[in-house]
Design a protein around this motif. Sequence first.
Motif, PDB file in Angstrom:
ATOM      1  N   ARG A 123      37.026  34.150  37.863  1.00  0.00           N
ATOM      2  CA  ARG A 123      36.581  35.345  37.130  1.00  0.00           C
ATOM      3  C   ARG A 123      35.227  35.823  37.651  1.00  0.00           C
ATOM      4  NH1 ARG A 123      33.059  36.075  33.258  1.00  0.00           N
ATOM      5  NH2 ARG A 123      32.801  33.868  32.803  1.00  0.00           N
ATOM      6  N   GLU A 127      34.410  39.386  39.267  1.00  0.00           N
ATOM      7  CA  GLU A 127      33.410  40.305  38.702  1.00  0.00           C
ATOM      8  C   GLU A 127      32.389  40.721  39.753  1.00  0.00           C
ATOM      9  OE1 GLU A 127      31.749  38.417  35.267  1.00  0.00           O
ATOM     10  OE2 GLU A 127      33.562  38.711  34.064  1.00  0.00           O
ATOM     11  N   THR A 130      34.031  43.196  42.164  1.00  0.00           N
ATOM     12  CA  THR A 130      34.183  44.516  41.542  1.00  0.00           C
ATOM     13  C   THR A 130      32.853  45.255  41.507  1.00  0.00           C
ATOM     14  OG1 THR A 130      35.994  43.674  40.207  1.00  0.00           O
ATOM     15  CG2 THR A 130      34.959  45.679  39.438  1.00  0.00           C
ATOM     16  N   SER A 170      40.605  40.006  42.801  1.00  0.00           N
ATOM     17  CA  SER A 170      39.963  40.282  41.505  1.00  0.00           C
ATOM     18  C   SER A 170      41.016  40.827  40.570  1.00  0.00           C
ATOM     19  CB  SER A 170      38.889  41.350  41.676  1.00  0.00           C
ATOM     20  OG  SER A 170      39.495  42.629  41.773  1.00  0.00           O
ATOM     21  N   SER A 172      41.789  43.042  38.642  1.00  0.00           N
ATOM     22  CA  SER A 172      41.352  44.273  37.982  1.00  0.00           C
ATOM     23  C   SER A 172      42.209  45.453  38.445  1.00  0.00           C
ATOM     24  CB  SER A 172      39.875  44.548  38.296  1.00  0.00           C
ATOM     25  OG  SER A 172      39.520  45.838  37.864  1.00  0.00           O
ATOM     26  N   GLU A 174      42.440  48.380  37.282  1.00  0.00           N
ATOM     27  CA  GLU A 174      41.693  49.655  37.275  1.00  0.00           C
ATOM     28  C   GLU A 174      40.928  49.822  38.577  1.00  0.00           C
ATOM     29  OE1 GLU A 174      42.391  47.990  33.362  1.00  0.00           O
ATOM     30  OE2 GLU A 174      41.174  47.212  35.001  1.00  0.00           O
TER      31      GLU A 174
END
Length: 518
Positions: A123, A127, A130, A170, A172, A174
């Motif tokens: 994680r 992060e 990102t 990652s 993510s 989005e």
Amino acid sequence: MALAKILWVDDEIESLQSQKLFLENKGYDVQTLTNGFDAIDFIKENFIDVVLIDESMPGITGLETLAKIKEINAQIPVVLITKNETENLMDEAIGSQISDYLIKPVNPNQVWLSLKKIIDNKRLVAERTTTAYQQQFRNLFMALNSNPDYNEWMGIYKELIYWELSLQKSDSPEMQEVFQTQKNEANTEFFKFISRNYTDWLKAKSDNRPTMSHTLIRDKVMPTLEKGVPTFFVLIDNLRFDQWRAIQPLFAENFRIVEEDTFYSILPTATHYARNAIFAGMLPIDIEKRFPQQWKNDDEEGGKNQSEEEFFRAQLKSMGESNLRVSYTKVLNNQAGLDLVNNMHNLLSNDLNVIVYNFVDMLSHARTEMEVLKELAGDEVSYRSITTSWFEHSPLNQALKRIADKNIKIVLATDHGSVRVKTPAKVIGDKQTTTNLRYKHGRNLNYDPKEVLAFRDPKEGGLPSPTVNSSYIFAGEDTFLCYPNNYNHYVNYYRNTFQHGGISLEEMIVPVVQMVSK
């Protein structure tokens, strides 16, 4: 966010209640057990994020418990806690795939840091990635809008691939969507850039144009030749730059990478044109003039790449290098790959060995024909993964390992890349029009000029004229060209497949990498 579930197994667990409380205050859900048998039963029935095991317990030791846990679920991280610091115990524990080990007496912060490292590492990395991409987004946006030249485009594409591979890890969606939008914008601008500059490159002197297919051997292979050191020019057909990056660690195990560069495939970015141009050292229009018997147009019967060795030897002769000891090997199937493995040591007496390996091209063509491969290579992530898996187990990898301990050089390249197509465009043509999805040539082509780059006169693109009044068109970005008849069937069939022949970063900017023995 769900609490991470910890199982702590220790026959003296009562004395560790303060540690359990400490971890619960840090946000972990901690279950405790006093022996290995109960732990094994518990793991069969429950999901656990990390197991903490005491090594010396009565009944069944920590290492024995560990082995049983790994049989149930090899992915569960296990931390071994021990009083025993002997080397052979550590070796055995590490060999049994523990994620960490702690020496008793353990400090609560020590346990917490170990858990944080195991559970939060992914994680935290995601992060950080990102955040770093968010900071870099504006720089990439500015680079795209500052009229980049061909060198800057190669840099932009490398950077996009770096972020694509980083963001893949990652979790993510989005951020990946934001990235995909930026990559699409880059391809839109790249299509305009190629449309403006391509024909000028074909006329330009070497310092005003990038290395392209027809100058690759002169620019990137010949300068590496050194007396007494055999060079292997390995051309893996249809290898994108991101696929190279995926298999790069496998090469790095045995070879030192001296230079990782890119060059531009000519148009069409298809094997017939780009690979013949590499070996002839000429544009297709000149190959047809010099070798009228050997050059075959798209619509003619027979193999289109059967004269590469003849073209290559003629190119060497034109450079005054016909005295070089040269071999040429083409691998079209697994048996030819196994023959190559057995023949590698015989090639060490040559100055230059060409190995053309066709697997990736077969994979991408099969991608549209076989439903199994549609499942296996449904997007860029899985396409890279399948390429890595193929190369790791390929005869090519075995063959190169055979000579990794010799004093050799490798130049690895490709002829073109491929792009996943998503946007259909209608084209109308007569019966002689070619069937390719990313480029077409024929007479009386009818198309939307905004959707393609057109050469009404094929000479402008360094291309032969198969018939009088033939013109060529090239799809840009993620467009694929379909005829109006049975339109919806073909749109649905080919959408989201990997194709080549047109204008995109993925098809045109491709790897050329120099390596030497370690």
